[in-house]
Design a protein around this motif. Structure first.
Motif, mmCIF file in Angstrom:
data_model
loop_
_atom_site.group_PDB
_atom_site.id
_atom_site.type_symbol
_atom_site.label_atom_id
_atom_site.label_comp_id
_atom_site.label_asym_id
_atom_site.label_seq_id
_atom_site.Cartn_x
_atom_site.Cartn_y
_atom_site.Cartn_z
ATOM 1 N N THR A 29 0.820 -1.218 0.000
ATOM 2 C CA THR A 29 0.000 0.000 0.000
ATOM 3 C C THR A 29 0.850 1.262 0.000
ATOM 4 O OG1 THR A 29 -0.146 0.248 2.417
ATOM 5 C CG2 THR A 29 -1.847 -1.131 1.322
ATOM 6 N N GLY A 30 2.039 1.178 0.583
ATOM 7 C CA GLY A 30 2.850 2.382 0.726
ATOM 8 C C GLY A 30 2.361 3.281 1.836
ATOM 9 N N PHE A 31 1.364 2.829 2.592
ATOM 10 C CA PHE A 31 0.806 3.611 3.700
ATOM 11 C C PHE A 31 1.510 3.251 4.995
ATOM 12 C CE2 PHE A 31 -3.841 4.388 2.106
ATOM 13 C CZ PHE A 31 -3.354 4.956 0.940
ATOM 14 N N ARG A 32 1.486 4.191 5.934
ATOM 15 C CA ARG A 32 1.949 3.905 7.293
ATOM 16 C C ARG A 32 0.832 3.148 8.011
ATOM 17 N NH1 ARG A 32 2.381 9.470 7.178
ATOM 18 N NH2 ARG A 32 0.839 9.504 8.849
ATOM 19 N N LEU A 33 1.192 2.439 9.087
ATOM 20 C CA LEU A 33 0.183 1.663 9.838
ATOM 21 C C LEU A 33 -0.941 2.550 10.361
ATOM 22 C CD1 LEU A 33 2.354 -0.911 11.814
ATOM 23 C CD2 LEU A 33 0.810 -1.345 9.892
ATOM 24 N N ASP A 34 -0.623 3.756 10.835
ATOM 25 C CA ASP A 34 -1.675 4.640 11.346
ATOM 26 C C ASP A 34 -2.611 5.085 10.215
ATOM 27 O OD1 ASP A 34 0.580 6.266 10.440
ATOM 28 O OD2 ASP A 34 -0.460 7.995 11.299
ATOM 29 N N GLU A 35 -2.090 5.267 9.006
ATOM 30 C CA GLU A 35 -2.928 5.624 7.870
ATOM 31 C C GLU A 35 -3.858 4.470 7.498
ATOM 32 O OE1 GLU A 35 -0.305 8.691 5.194
ATOM 33 O OE2 GLU A 35 0.373 6.604 5.249
ATOM 34 N N ILE A 36 -3.343 3.265 7.552
ATOM 35 C CA ILE A 36 -4.169 2.086 7.253
ATOM 36 C C ILE A 36 -5.264 1.941 8.297
ATOM 37 C CG2 ILE A 36 -4.150 -0.451 7.191
ATOM 38 C CD1 ILE A 36 -1.416 -0.206 5.781
ATOM 39 N N SER A 37 -4.911 2.149 9.556
ATOM 40 C CA SER A 37 -5.889 2.057 10.638
ATOM 41 C C SER A 37 -6.988 3.106 10.464
ATOM 42 C CB SER A 37 -5.188 2.235 11.985
ATOM 43 O OG SER A 37 -6.100 2.132 13.033
ATOM 44 N N GLU A 38 -6.614 4.327 10.144
ATOM 45 C CA GLU A 38 -7.602 5.390 9.927
ATOM 46 C C GLU A 38 -8.499 5.067 8.738
ATOM 47 O OE1 GLU A 38 -5.578 9.163 9.490
ATOM 48 O OE2 GLU A 38 -4.501 8.870 11.394
ATOM 49 N N LEU A 39 -7.909 4.588 7.653
ATOM 50 C CA LEU A 39 -8.685 4.239 6.475
ATOM 51 C C LEU A 39 -9.670 3.119 6.785
ATOM 52 C CD1 LEU A 39 -9.339 4.474 3.455
ATOM 53 C CD2 LEU A 39 -7.380 2.963 3.008
ATOM 54 N N ARG A 40 -9.221 2.098 7.501
ATOM 55 C CA ARG A 40 -10.100 0.986 7.860
ATOM 56 C C ARG A 40 -11.254 1.480 8.733
ATOM 57 N NH1 ARG A 40 -7.383 -1.547 11.244
ATOM 58 N NH2 ARG A 40 -8.818 -1.209 12.932
ATOM 59 N N GLU A 41 -10.963 2.374 9.688
ATOM 60 C CA GLU A 41 -12.026 2.923 10.536
ATOM 61 C C GLU A 41 -13.043 3.693 9.711
ATOM 62 O OE1 GLU A 41 -10.469 5.144 13.868
ATOM 63 O OE2 GLU A 41 -9.076 3.521 14.370
ATOM 64 N N ARG A 42 -12.573 4.503 8.767
ATOM 65 C CA ARG A 42 -13.485 5.272 7.910
ATOM 66 C C ARG A 42 -14.323 4.332 7.037
ATOM 67 N NH1 ARG A 42 -15.195 10.013 8.708
ATOM 68 N NH2 ARG A 42 -15.127 10.571 6.531
ATOM 69 N N LEU A 43 -13.701 3.290 6.515
ATOM 70 C CA LEU A 43 -14.449 2.329 5.699
ATOM 71 C C LEU A 43 -15.480 1.583 6.540
ATOM 72 C CD1 LEU A 43 -11.601 0.977 3.409
ATOM 73 C CD2 LEU A 43 -13.532 2.423 2.723
ATOM 74 N N ASP A 44 -15.148 1.261 7.780
ATOM 75 C CA ASP A 44 -16.115 0.632 8.692
ATOM 76 C C ASP A 44 -17.298 1.573 8.946
ATOM 77 O OD1 ASP A 44 -14.516 -1.639 8.836
ATOM 78 O OD2 ASP A 44 -13.729 -1.181 10.840
ATOM 79 N N GLN A 45 -17.008 2.861 9.120
ATOM 80 C CA GLN A 45 -18.077 3.848 9.303
ATOM 81 C C GLN A 45 -18.949 3.932 8.050
ATOM 82 O OE1 GLN A 45 -15.943 7.444 10.201
ATOM 83 N NE2 GLN A 45 -15.473 6.829 12.299
ATOM 84 N N LEU A 46 -18.306 3.921 6.895
ATOM 85 C CA LEU A 46 -19.036 3.958 5.624
ATOM 86 C C LEU A 46 -19.939 2.738 5.494
ATOM 87 C CD1 LEU A 46 -19.554 5.175 2.794
ATOM 88 C CD2 LEU A 46 -17.525 3.920 2.018
ATOM 89 N N THR A 47 -19.414 1.563 5.822
ATOM 90 C CA THR A 47 -20.201 0.331 5.744
ATOM 91 C C THR A 47 -21.418 0.408 6.657
ATOM 92 O OG1 THR A 47 -18.233 -0.953 5.183
ATOM 93 C CG2 THR A 47 -20.118 -2.179 6.054
ATOM 94 N N SER A 48 -21.226 0.879 7.880
ATOM 95 C CA SER A 48 -22.352 1.009 8.821
ATOM 96 C C SER A 48 -23.400 1.984 8.299
ATOM 97 C CB SER A 48 -21.852 1.476 10.195
ATOM 98 O OG SER A 48 -21.044 0.490 10.779
ATOM 99 N N ALA A 49 -22.940 3.116 7.764
ATOM 100 C CA ALA A 49 -23.881 4.110 7.232
ATOM 101 C C ALA A 49 -24.656 3.541 6.044
ATOM 102 C CB ALA A 49 -23.132 5.378 6.830
#
Length: 167
Positions: free
Chosen positions: A134-154
């Protein structure tokens, strides 16, 4: 910064004639990212003898242990018709066993075999390789996953509002 914003102003609204442009569709961006992920996973998982959907099944079993097919499907958001061929292939590969539940004959339990449990050790390299890809840092991946989880719930909530009979 997005193409429609400047450093000192709020984003400029997208005119309606541009709403249907492919590059404006979040669903397409997610679809393209998913296909790109699948391409990377395909190469990495080939070494384990797994497809991406089979890998997801194994992740759930490594995390939760033996499960009825129904519960496995709930974790993966898949129905039993989609899971059955996956599980048959995993069973043929010697990684899982399907057994009728002693408590409920209608229920089929999925159990890891010794070989399936041992595969977990080899799979430990997969997340590291994905992070690297991905080329992302772990904190960026964690933030992205959290946002995607929020999107899925919405989106799940919106789907229920749109079609209340689909509960």
């Amino acid at each position: 910064m997005t193409p429609t914003s400047t450093p000192t102003s709020a984003p400029v609204p997208v005119p309606p004639e541009n709403w249907l442009l492919l590059d404006r569709q979040i669903c397409f961006s997610l679809h393209a990212a998913s296909r790109a992920f699948n391409g990377v996973y395909r190469v990495i998982l080939k070494e384990l003898g797994l497809t991406y959907p089979q890998y997801l099944v194994m992740l759930v079993l490594w995390e939760h242990g033996d499960l009825p097919v129904k519960r496995l499907g709930e974790h993966l958001r898949l129905d039993s018709g989609t899971l059955s061929p996956l599980l048959k292939r995993l069973e043929s590969a010697g990684l899982v066993r399907r057994e009728r539940s002693a408590r409920d004959e209608r229920s089929v339990e999925i159990r890891l075999t010794e070989e399936g449990s041992a595969l977990r050790e080899r799979a430990l390299q997969v997340p590291r390789r994905i992070v690297s890809a991905t080329g992302f840092r772990l904190d960026e991946i964690s933030e992205l996953r959290e946002r995607l989880d929020q999107l899925t719930s919405a989106l799940d909530a919106a789907a229920l509002e749109e079609d209340p009979g689909n509960r």
